[in-house]
Design a protein around this motif. Sequence first.
Motif, PDB file in Angstrom:
ATOM      1  N   LYS A  72     -15.841  -1.780   6.199  1.00  0.00           N
ATOM      2  CA  LYS A  72     -15.141  -2.956   6.717  1.00  0.00           C
ATOM      3  C   LYS A  72     -14.671  -2.741   8.155  1.00  0.00           C
ATOM      4  O   LYS A  72     -14.588  -3.697   8.925  1.00  0.00           O
ATOM      5  CB  LYS A  72     -13.961  -3.299   5.809  1.00  0.00           C
ATOM      6  N   VAL A  73     -14.363  -1.489   8.509  1.00  0.00           N
ATOM      7  CA  VAL A  73     -14.006  -1.196   9.900  1.00  0.00           C
ATOM      8  C   VAL A  73     -15.214  -1.443  10.800  1.00  0.00           C
ATOM      9  O   VAL A  73     -15.101  -2.065  11.864  1.00  0.00           O
ATOM     10  CB  VAL A  73     -13.508   0.254  10.045  1.00  0.00           C
ATOM     11  N   LYS A  74     -16.379  -0.965  10.373  1.00  0.00           N
ATOM     12  CA  LYS A  74     -17.599  -1.173  11.161  1.00  0.00           C
ATOM     13  C   LYS A  74     -17.921  -2.666  11.259  1.00  0.00           C
ATOM     14  O   LYS A  74     -18.312  -3.170  12.318  1.00  0.00           O
ATOM     15  CB  LYS A  74     -18.768  -0.426  10.524  1.00  0.00           C
ATOM     16  N   ARG A  75     -17.753  -3.394  10.166  1.00  0.00           N
ATOM     17  CA  ARG A  75     -18.029  -4.825  10.177  1.00  0.00           C
ATOM     18  C   ARG A  75     -17.068  -5.548  11.123  1.00  0.00           C
ATOM     19  O   ARG A  75     -17.456  -6.486  11.833  1.00  0.00           O
ATOM     20  CB  ARG A  75     -17.892  -5.381   8.766  1.00  0.00           C
ATOM     21  N   SER A  76     -15.819  -5.101  11.165  1.00  0.00           N
ATOM     22  CA  SER A  76     -14.840  -5.703  12.075  1.00  0.00           C
ATOM     23  C   SER A  76     -15.270  -5.518  13.523  1.00  0.00           C
ATOM     24  O   SER A  76     -15.179  -6.445  14.335  1.00  0.00           O
ATOM     25  CB  SER A  76     -13.462  -5.080  11.847  1.00  0.00           C
ATOM     26  N   LYS A  77     -15.744  -4.329  13.842  1.00  0.00           N
ATOM     27  CA  LYS A  77     -16.205  -4.071  15.205  1.00  0.00           C
ATOM     28  C   LYS A  77     -17.411  -4.949  15.543  1.00  0.00           C
ATOM     29  O   LYS A  77     -17.496  -5.506  16.647  1.00  0.00           O
ATOM     30  CB  LYS A  77     -16.568  -2.593  15.363  1.00  0.00           C
ATOM     31  N   ASP A  78     -18.351  -5.092  14.599  1.00  0.00           N
ATOM     32  CA  ASP A  78     -19.529  -5.919  14.839  1.00  0.00           C
ATOM     33  C   ASP A  78     -19.135  -7.369  15.101  1.00  0.00           C
ATOM     34  O   ASP A  78     -19.682  -8.034  15.995  1.00  0.00           O
ATOM     35  CB  ASP A  78     -20.471  -5.852  13.633  1.00  0.00           C
ATOM     36  N   ARG A  79     -18.168  -7.880  14.332  1.00  0.00           N
ATOM     37  CA  ARG A  79     -17.748  -9.274  14.513  1.00  0.00           C
ATOM     38  C   ARG A  79     -17.055  -9.466  15.864  1.00  0.00           C
ATOM     39  O   ARG A  79     -17.239 -10.486  16.530  1.00  0.00           O
ATOM     40  CB  ARG A  79     -16.824  -9.687  13.371  1.00  0.00           C
ATOM     41  N   LEU A  80     -16.261  -8.489  16.279  1.00  0.00           N
ATOM     42  CA  LEU A  80     -15.596  -8.588  17.577  1.00  0.00           C
ATOM     43  C   LEU A  80     -16.618  -8.570  18.712  1.00  0.00           C
ATOM     44  O   LEU A  80     -16.502  -9.333  19.685  1.00  0.00           O
ATOM     45  CB  LEU A  80     -14.590  -7.452  17.741  1.00  0.00           C
ATOM     46  N   MET A  81     -17.633  -7.723  18.594  1.00  0.00           N
ATOM     47  CA  MET A  81     -18.648  -7.647  19.634  1.00  0.00           C
ATOM     48  C   MET A  81     -19.472  -8.935  19.683  1.00  0.00           C
ATOM     49  O   MET A  81     -19.912  -9.377  20.747  1.00  0.00           O
ATOM     50  CB  MET A  81     -19.573  -6.451  19.396  1.00  0.00           C
ATOM     51  N   GLY A 104     -18.602 -11.949  22.079  1.00  0.00           N
ATOM     52  CA  GLY A 104     -19.000 -11.967  23.479  1.00  0.00           C
ATOM     53  C   GLY A 104     -17.837 -12.000  24.447  1.00  0.00           C
ATOM     54  O   GLY A 104     -18.018 -12.255  25.639  1.00  0.00           O
ATOM     55  N   PHE A 105     -16.618 -11.720  23.949  1.00  0.00           N
ATOM     56  CA  PHE A 105     -15.438 -11.757  24.809  1.00  0.00           C
ATOM     57  C   PHE A 105     -15.131 -10.399  25.443  1.00  0.00           C
ATOM     58  O   PHE A 105     -14.355 -10.331  26.398  1.00  0.00           O
ATOM     59  CB  PHE A 105     -14.194 -12.172  24.000  1.00  0.00           C
ATOM     60  N   PHE A 106     -15.721  -9.308  24.907  1.00  0.00           N
ATOM     61  CA  PHE A 106     -15.306  -7.967  25.296  1.00  0.00           C
ATOM     62  C   PHE A 106     -16.488  -7.122  25.758  1.00  0.00           C
ATOM     63  O   PHE A 106     -17.640  -7.377  25.391  1.00  0.00           O
ATOM     64  CB  PHE A 106     -14.603  -7.275  24.117  1.00  0.00           C
ATOM     65  N   GLN A 107     -16.165  -6.084  26.552  1.00  0.00           N
ATOM     66  CA  GLN A 107     -17.177  -5.156  27.026  1.00  0.00           C
ATOM     67  C   GLN A 107     -17.684  -4.297  25.872  1.00  0.00           C
ATOM     68  O   GLN A 107     -17.051  -4.198  24.815  1.00  0.00           O
ATOM     69  CB  GLN A 107     -16.590  -4.253  28.128  1.00  0.00           C
ATOM     70  N   ASP A 108     -18.823  -3.620  26.100  1.00  0.00           N
ATOM     71  CA  ASP A 108     -19.449  -2.832  25.046  1.00  0.00           C
ATOM     72  C   ASP A 108     -18.636  -1.595  24.656  1.00  0.00           C
ATOM     73  O   ASP A 108     -18.932  -0.963  23.643  1.00  0.00           O
ATOM     74  CB  ASP A 108     -20.849  -2.387  25.472  1.00  0.00           C
ATOM     75  N   LYS A 109     -17.651  -1.243  25.436  1.00  0.00           N
ATOM     76  CA  LYS A 109     -16.866  -0.035  25.159  1.00  0.00           C
ATOM     77  C   LYS A 109     -15.822  -0.247  24.063  1.00  0.00           C
ATOM     78  O   LYS A 109     -15.026   0.636  23.791  1.00  0.00           O
ATOM     79  CB  LYS A 109     -16.177   0.450  26.434  1.00  0.00           C
ATOM     80  N   LEU A 110     -15.818  -1.403  23.440  1.00  0.00           N
ATOM     81  CA  LEU A 110     -14.844  -1.691  22.389  1.00  0.00           C
ATOM     82  C   LEU A 110     -14.911  -0.632  21.293  1.00  0.00           C
ATOM     83  O   LEU A 110     -15.987  -0.258  20.834  1.00  0.00           O
ATOM     84  CB  LEU A 110     -15.120  -3.075  21.799  1.00  0.00           C
ATOM     85  N   ASP A 111     -13.745  -0.158  20.855  1.00  0.00           N
ATOM     86  CA  ASP A 111     -13.703   0.880  19.836  1.00  0.00           C
ATOM     87  C   ASP A 111     -12.488   0.664  18.950  1.00  0.00           C
ATOM     88  O   ASP A 111     -11.434   0.201  19.408  1.00  0.00           O
ATOM     89  CB  ASP A 111     -13.645   2.266  20.489  1.00  0.00           C
ATOM     90  N   GLN A 149     -11.671  -4.264  26.228  1.00  0.00           N
ATOM     91  CA  GLN A 149     -11.729  -4.521  27.665  1.00  0.00           C
ATOM     92  C   GLN A 149     -12.405  -5.875  27.844  1.00  0.00           C
ATOM     93  O   GLN A 149     -13.591  -6.023  27.569  1.00  0.00           O
ATOM     94  CB  GLN A 149     -12.512  -3.421  28.388  1.00  0.00           C
ATOM     95  N   GLU A 150     -11.633  -6.870  28.248  1.00  0.00           N
ATOM     96  CA  GLU A 150     -12.149  -8.232  28.292  1.00  0.00           C
ATOM     97  C   GLU A 150     -13.159  -8.416  29.418  1.00  0.00           C
ATOM     98  O   GLU A 150     -13.068  -7.775  30.465  1.00  0.00           O
ATOM     99  CB  GLU A 150     -10.998  -9.225  28.445  1.00  0.00           C
ATOM    100  N   ARG A 151     -14.109  -9.279  29.154  1.00  0.00           N
ATOM    101  CA  ARG A 151     -15.092  -9.649  30.156  1.00  0.00           C
ATOM    102  C   ARG A 151     -14.903 -11.133  30.480  1.00  0.00           C
ATOM    103  O   ARG A 151     -14.354 -11.887  29.664  1.00  0.00           O
ATOM    104  CB  ARG A 151     -16.515  -9.402  29.655  1.00  0.00           C
ATOM    105  N   PRO A 152     -15.358 -11.588  31.643  1.00  0.00           N
ATOM    106  CA  PRO A 152     -15.230 -13.019  31.964  1.00  0.00           C
ATOM    107  C   PRO A 152     -16.002 -13.863  30.958  1.00  0.00           C
ATOM    108  O   PRO A 152     -17.154 -13.572  30.639  1.00  0.00           O
ATOM    109  CB  PRO A 152     -15.840 -13.120  33.364  1.00  0.00           C
ATOM    110  N   THR A 153     -15.360 -14.898  30.456  1.00  0.00           N
ATOM    111  CA  THR A 153     -16.017 -15.793  29.506  1.00  0.00           C
ATOM    112  C   THR A 153     -16.252 -17.182  30.090  1.00  0.00           C
ATOM    113  O   THR A 153     -16.863 -18.028  29.440  1.00  0.00           O
ATOM    114  CB  THR A 153     -15.180 -15.926  28.217  1.00  0.00           C
ATOM    115  N   GLY A 154     -15.755 -17.413  31.288  1.00  0.00           N
ATOM    116  CA  GLY A 154     -16.008 -18.680  31.965  1.00  0.00           C
ATOM    117  C   GLY A 154     -17.243 -18.563  32.841  1.00  0.00           C
ATOM    118  O   GLY A 154     -17.472 -17.528  33.475  1.00  0.00           O
ATOM    119  N   GLU A 155     -18.056 -19.580  32.843  1.00  0.00           N
ATOM    120  CA  GLU A 155     -19.286 -19.566  33.617  1.00  0.00           C
ATOM    121  C   GLU A 155     -19.382 -20.850  34.450  1.00  0.00           C
ATOM    122  O   GLU A 155     -19.294 -21.948  33.910  1.00  0.00           O
ATOM    123  CB  GLU A 155     -20.505 -19.479  32.694  1.00  0.00           C
TER     124      GLU A 155
END
Length: 547
Positions: free
Chosen positions: A103-112, A115-122, A141-147
């Motif tokens: 469930k921890v791994k699944r939580s990380k997958d859902r957060l990634m 598309g709001f955060f950089q790949d370094k999420l842990d 680490q948030e990434r820009p979500t406005g385009e």
Amino acid sequence: IKPKEFQPLIRIKEGDWYNAQSIENTVETLSETAGLLGYAFADVRPSFERDKENLKMNVTFQIGEVPRVYVERVQINGNTVTHDNIIRREFRLAEGDAFNSIKVKRSKDRLMSLGFFQDKLDIEQKPGSTPDRIVLETNVQERPTGELQLSAGFSNIERFIFSASVRQRNFRGRGQEIRLSANVSSFARSVEAGFTEPYLAGRNLALGFDIFRRDFRSFRFTGNNTRDTTYTQVSTGFQLRTGFAITEFWGASFRYGLSREEIGLDEATFFTNGVCDPLKAGRFLCEQLGNRTISTLGFTLQYNSLNNNLLPSSGQRFAINVDGSGIPIGIKFITARGNYDYFTRIFGTGFVLNLGAEGGYVTGYGGQDVFLNNRFFLGQPQFRGFNIRGVGPRVLRRPLNADGTIIQDRRQALDDALGGRAYYLARAEVRIPIGSAGTELGIRPSIFADVGALWSLRAPTLTCQNGPTNPAPILPGQVSPCLPSDGFSSGFVEEYLGNTPRPRVTVGIGVNWNSPFGPFRFDLARALLTQPGDDPQLFQFNVGTAF
């Protein structure tokens, strides 16, 4: 932990060659399984007994006893825009739950996948206030979500393209999406706006709407790879949609759309005395003219276990879509589509294999046929190795020489794709890693193979003229010369081709590049198996448009 329950997880067998990587993989598997049972800090250690004389090695996996662990706290750091509750609702664990590594791994997958955060999420697992407590510390680490995008480009599908769009995927930090876009190309113009609330009133219920105006000009090849406009299609309407989760991986959505479609032909080019002329447009196009209302009610059933919706490397995705038009008004037809994708890493490296398949069928009811603009079309960019609408039923109008013989050069024929009522398309693709530098630049090369077909169309009534004042249609599917008449310097023949479920097969290499100027897609594909009437194309590229 009972050893006999963990024994089947060990894939190493007596007599196998010793492999250090296999030992590490087994330790990881045993640790993850212990975590699934709630033992967050299980200590799995392999011990070795060497038999030098017989060149053998005995391996014992020891799992140290630890207490079952419960989540004491979920701590979130680094989010400055996204609200805490937007992140927490993606967690599959809450305070007080028994620890579960899956469930921890699944939580990380859902957060990634947001598309709001950089790949370094842990998500780090840290000791809690007591030995049976654990703190899940999430560092984002948030990434820009406005385009805001203003772009111009060139595509061998639509030629010159100009687009402008504003999109915010995390509006006000609440996970809402709002968008407005306008696109202009040689063959299409559109204006669209939409809004999506993924969790209505804090519940796992998505609600959204879209409004649009789309002007599309279909084209045909007129010789030497030049094109002219055939029919025009103007669509104006809206769609309401809602969706919800059934289980962790299964979800469903419903939608209702209403639009008005206007199908027309250029009167200066295709009309004679104010009436659509079959000798100029083809009888099959003249029959499509008119204004129609499309009222559609549909649903989707979806399964999704991808580790990342944006750039997956493992998991599966499956969806069934059914839409019924004519509810309660408008033209009557039913469309059903299904698609499946499977992703996995191969060779124990960064190579990612994607196996995918899709198919669909559309049919009219209540005595109505399916109009041309509601049929399926197949070709690039989804079927690489063929021109746009290069596969499936079509009418080729070949000119005649002065002596009455047929000019066989495909480049001098008029090519009208008619679409089909059934199709299938399958692909196998391997994404090739090119190191961290290539990843940072957004370059993703791949090799692929595609197979598909488009068919199930009733043969149209072709056009023929036996004399300047005596038009006479021939039977469907026949080839018969149409002699010269007013406005024609020579005669022509029409052939109906491509209506077969026999497979077309292509192989090739491609490159995706998320450049600073917009997404690029390059494909070099060779058609290994074609059917009469198909239009292969070796090289394809798109610049400044989605792929």
